[in-house]
Motif scaffolding. Structure first.
Motif, mmCIF file in Angstrom:
data_model
loop_
_atom_site.group_PDB
_atom_site.id
_atom_site.type_symbol
_atom_site.label_atom_id
_atom_site.label_comp_id
_atom_site.label_asym_id
_atom_site.label_seq_id
_atom_site.Cartn_x
_atom_site.Cartn_y
_atom_site.Cartn_z
ATOM 1 N N SER A 170 0.933 -1.020 0.047
ATOM 2 C CA SER A 170 -0.055 0.025 -0.007
ATOM 3 C C SER A 170 0.888 1.265 0.008
ATOM 4 N N ALA A 171 0.419 2.247 -0.866
ATOM 5 C CA ALA A 171 1.258 3.150 -0.850
ATOM 6 C C ALA A 171 0.939 4.316 0.435
ATOM 7 N N SER A 172 -0.101 4.203 1.244
ATOM 8 C CA SER A 172 -0.296 4.963 2.229
ATOM 9 C C SER A 172 -1.001 4.126 3.344
ATOM 10 N N ASP A 173 -1.280 4.773 4.609
ATOM 11 C CA ASP A 173 -2.016 3.979 5.609
ATOM 12 C C ASP A 173 -3.448 4.296 5.145
ATOM 13 N N ILE A 174 -4.048 2.919 5.472
ATOM 14 C CA ILE A 174 -5.597 3.346 5.306
ATOM 15 C C ILE A 174 -6.231 2.336 6.623
ATOM 16 N N PRO A 175 -6.317 3.073 7.574
ATOM 17 C CA PRO A 175 -6.806 2.471 8.793
ATOM 18 C C PRO A 175 -8.111 1.775 8.509
ATOM 19 N N GLU A 176 -9.000 2.235 8.080
ATOM 20 C CA GLU A 176 -10.467 1.606 7.698
ATOM 21 C C GLU A 176 -10.330 0.537 7.136
ATOM 22 N N LEU A 177 -9.133 0.006 6.337
ATOM 23 C CA LEU A 177 -9.222 -1.108 5.784
ATOM 24 C C LEU A 177 -8.056 -2.179 6.575
ATOM 25 N N GLY A 178 -7.529 -1.489 7.428
ATOM 26 C CA GLY A 178 -6.531 -2.511 8.429
ATOM 27 C C GLY A 178 -5.140 -2.425 7.910
ATOM 28 N N LEU A 179 -5.014 -1.426 6.856
ATOM 29 C CA LEU A 179 -3.525 -1.547 6.252
ATOM 30 C C LEU A 179 -2.863 -0.269 6.504
ATOM 31 N N GLY A 180 -1.435 -0.725 6.675
ATOM 32 C CA GLY A 180 -0.308 0.382 6.700
ATOM 33 C C GLY A 180 0.639 0.570 5.616
ATOM 34 N N SER A 181 1.179 1.686 5.439
ATOM 35 C CA SER A 181 1.836 1.919 4.173
ATOM 36 C C SER A 181 3.047 0.748 4.111
ATOM 37 N N ASP A 185 1.110 -10.517 8.137
ATOM 38 C CA ASP A 185 0.978 -9.211 7.848
ATOM 39 C C ASP A 185 2.307 -8.609 8.189
ATOM 40 N N LEU A 186 2.514 -7.609 7.619
ATOM 41 C CA LEU A 186 4.026 -7.069 7.424
ATOM 42 C C LEU A 186 3.670 -5.666 7.905
ATOM 43 N N GLY A 187 4.746 -4.906 8.820
ATOM 44 C CA GLY A 187 4.854 -3.419 8.832
ATOM 45 C C GLY A 187 3.976 -2.872 9.896
ATOM 46 N N GLY A 188 3.282 -1.813 9.320
ATOM 47 C CA GLY A 188 2.251 -1.307 10.103
ATOM 48 C C GLY A 188 0.930 -2.057 10.026
ATOM 49 N N THR A 189 0.673 -2.806 8.885
ATOM 50 C CA THR A 189 -0.435 -3.700 9.002
ATOM 51 C C THR A 189 -0.645 -4.564 10.234
ATOM 52 N N ALA A 190 0.914 -5.172 10.513
ATOM 53 C CA ALA A 190 0.899 -6.152 11.503
ATOM 54 C C ALA A 190 0.560 -5.431 12.890
ATOM 55 N N ASP A 191 0.989 -4.145 12.993
ATOM 56 C CA ASP A 191 0.895 -3.480 14.118
ATOM 57 C C ASP A 191 -0.839 -3.023 14.535
ATOM 58 N N LEU A 192 -1.590 -2.866 13.276
ATOM 59 C CA LEU A 192 -2.908 -2.820 13.225
ATOM 60 C C LEU A 192 -3.779 -3.982 13.699
ATOM 61 N N THR A 193 -3.294 -5.191 13.368
ATOM 62 C CA THR A 193 -3.970 -6.398 13.323
ATOM 63 C C THR A 193 -3.603 -6.587 15.042
ATOM 64 N N ALA A 248 -3.191 -4.507 17.408
ATOM 65 C CA ALA A 248 -4.191 -3.473 18.187
ATOM 66 C C ALA A 248 -5.429 -3.926 18.100
ATOM 67 N N LEU A 249 -6.144 -4.569 16.928
ATOM 68 C CA LEU A 249 -7.161 -5.102 16.873
ATOM 69 C C LEU A 249 -7.769 -6.420 17.678
ATOM 70 N N GLY A 250 -6.666 -6.970 18.508
ATOM 71 C CA GLY A 250 -6.508 -8.428 18.845
ATOM 72 C C GLY A 250 -6.426 -9.383 18.230
ATOM 73 N N GLY A 251 -5.837 -9.415 16.958
ATOM 74 C CA GLY A 251 -5.711 -10.433 15.918
ATOM 75 C C GLY A 251 -4.167 -10.804 15.844
ATOM 76 N N ASP A 252 -3.958 -12.007 15.376
ATOM 77 C CA ASP A 252 -2.780 -12.617 15.132
ATOM 78 C C ASP A 252 -2.038 -12.367 13.675
ATOM 79 N N PRO A 253 -1.076 -11.985 13.676
ATOM 80 C CA PRO A 253 -0.635 -11.181 12.034
ATOM 81 C C PRO A 253 0.072 -12.425 11.448
ATOM 82 N N GLU A 254 -0.036 -13.613 12.126
ATOM 83 C CA GLU A 254 0.826 -14.857 11.250
ATOM 84 C C GLU A 254 -0.235 -16.055 11.475
ATOM 85 N N HIS A 255 -0.391 -16.734 10.459
ATOM 86 C CA HIS A 255 -1.134 -17.976 10.109
ATOM 87 C C HIS A 255 -0.380 -18.973 9.573
#
Length: 345
Positions: free
Chosen positions: A276-287, A317-325, A327-334
């Motif tokens: 992603s080129a930018s942070d998109i919090p509503e989609l749970g994505l970091g740049s 999930d990587l980078g800022g996306t993993a942090d958002l995951t 923060a929402l109580g999810g596991d970034p790795e499966h």
């Protein structure tokens, strides 16, 4: 007969005289020692030096001949086998007179000679069939690349990844759809409608629109620009960039490879990377890089068009996306075990 007798008579007289003389003056026989030397085979032969042969070129002017320029002078011929030389043909001869143009009568007839025999209407239809059967073929295909169920981390999920096309070798209409859900009824996915044009023998440029379907009701629409084809070492690549109506720019690259173990058993590594080129919090994505998936599937082709498979897949999930995951109580790795089906028709 008379001439033959005249030729042989002197010989007989000489032979007879020699025989009589031999009998008259022949010395008494003596005993020859057992070790008497052998008679010289060259006795009585003239062994004087042979006269020198006359030089056939004596008196000729053999001055230095002009040397012809070496056509390979300055070329590196090391380790190269000398093959046949490139001999110029008449087409390369600038001094050869040009052929005269064809007479006007040659071009005075119909553009297609068969029209004069079978008629222009009949041959127009025949030429259309010929063009269609030799490169202008229209075809349609539907490809179910993945239709699978996954088990892992105490969850059961399912997903689909399908597409298809209709058109010819150069211009096609492509559609693609993929998504996932769980057995509780939650489903998220997307559908793409694309115009595809071949720019190289193994590569197509694609452009169109993408429509998302999300559980939260946010269903963004994207413009799509992509590249799809066959990379070196037979990797099938599908890369695309997406620009949403909200101005968000994202990208995705997928690559897979079929390693044939037998004529029916095939091992398929697969990798997918999203960014992603930018942070998109509503989609749970970091740049930056947002997500990566890597897996391997082993399928068995009961028929070319129908092949069940099993496999394993790891995602993170990587980078800022993993942090958002997190923060929402999810596991970034499966990691999950998959069972699925690949088919086309």
């Amino acid at each position: 007969m008379i001439r033959l007798l005249m030729c042989t008579a002197p010989l007989l007289l000489v032979a007879g005289t020699a025989t009589a003389q031999d009998h008259q003056h022949q010395p008494p026989p003596t005993r020859t020692p057992a070790t008497a030397p052998a008679a010289d085979p060259h006795a009585g032969h003239d062994m004087s030096p042979a006269p020198e042969l006359v030089d056939p070129h004596a008196g000729h002017d053999m001055g230095a001949q002009p040397q012809t320029a070496d056509p390979h002078a300055g070329h590196d011929m090391g380790g190269q086998a000398m093959g046949p030389q490139d001999v110029p043909t008449s087409a390369d001869d600038a001094g050869r007179p040009r052929l005269p143009p064809p007479p006007p009568a040659v071009l005075s007839g119909p553009a297609n000679a068969a029209d004069a025999i079978w008629g222009e209407a009949a041959m127009t239809g025949a030429r259309a069939v010929l063009r269609r059967e030799n490169g202008d073929v229209r075809a349609t295909a539907v490809i179910i690349d993945r239709l699978e169920v996954g088990f892992g981390d105490g969850e059961q999920t399912w997903l689909w990844d399908a597409g298809g096309w209709t058109g010819g070798d150069i211009n096609r209409f492509w559609w693609k759809s993929e998504g996932e859900g769980d057995f509780d009824g939650e489903i998220e996915g997307e559908v793409q409608a694309l115009y595809s044009r071949a720019i190289l023998p193994f590569w197509d440029v694609q452009a169109g629109v993408r429509q998302d379907f999300r559980e939260d009701g946010e269903d963004p629409t994207h413009l799509v620009l992509g590249l799809q084809g066959l990379a070196p070492y037979w990797w099938e690549v599908d890369a695309a960039a997406f620009l949403s109506t909200e101005g968000d720019l994202t990208a995705r690259v997928e690559a897979e490879y079929d390693q044939r173990i037998t004529q029916r058993l095939i091992l398929q590594p697969r990798i997918e990377v999203e960014a992603s080129a930018s942070d998109i919090p509503e989609l749970g994505l970091g740049s930056g890089l947002t997500h990566v998936e890597a897996g391997v599937r082993l399928r068995y082709e009961i028929a070319k068009e129908f092949a069940p498979y099993v496999g394993i897949e790891w995602s993170r999930d990587l980078g800022g996306t993993a942090d958002l995951t997190r923060a929402l109580g999810g596991d970034p790795e499966h990691t999950r075990f998959v069972i699925g089906l690949k088919a086309w028709f």
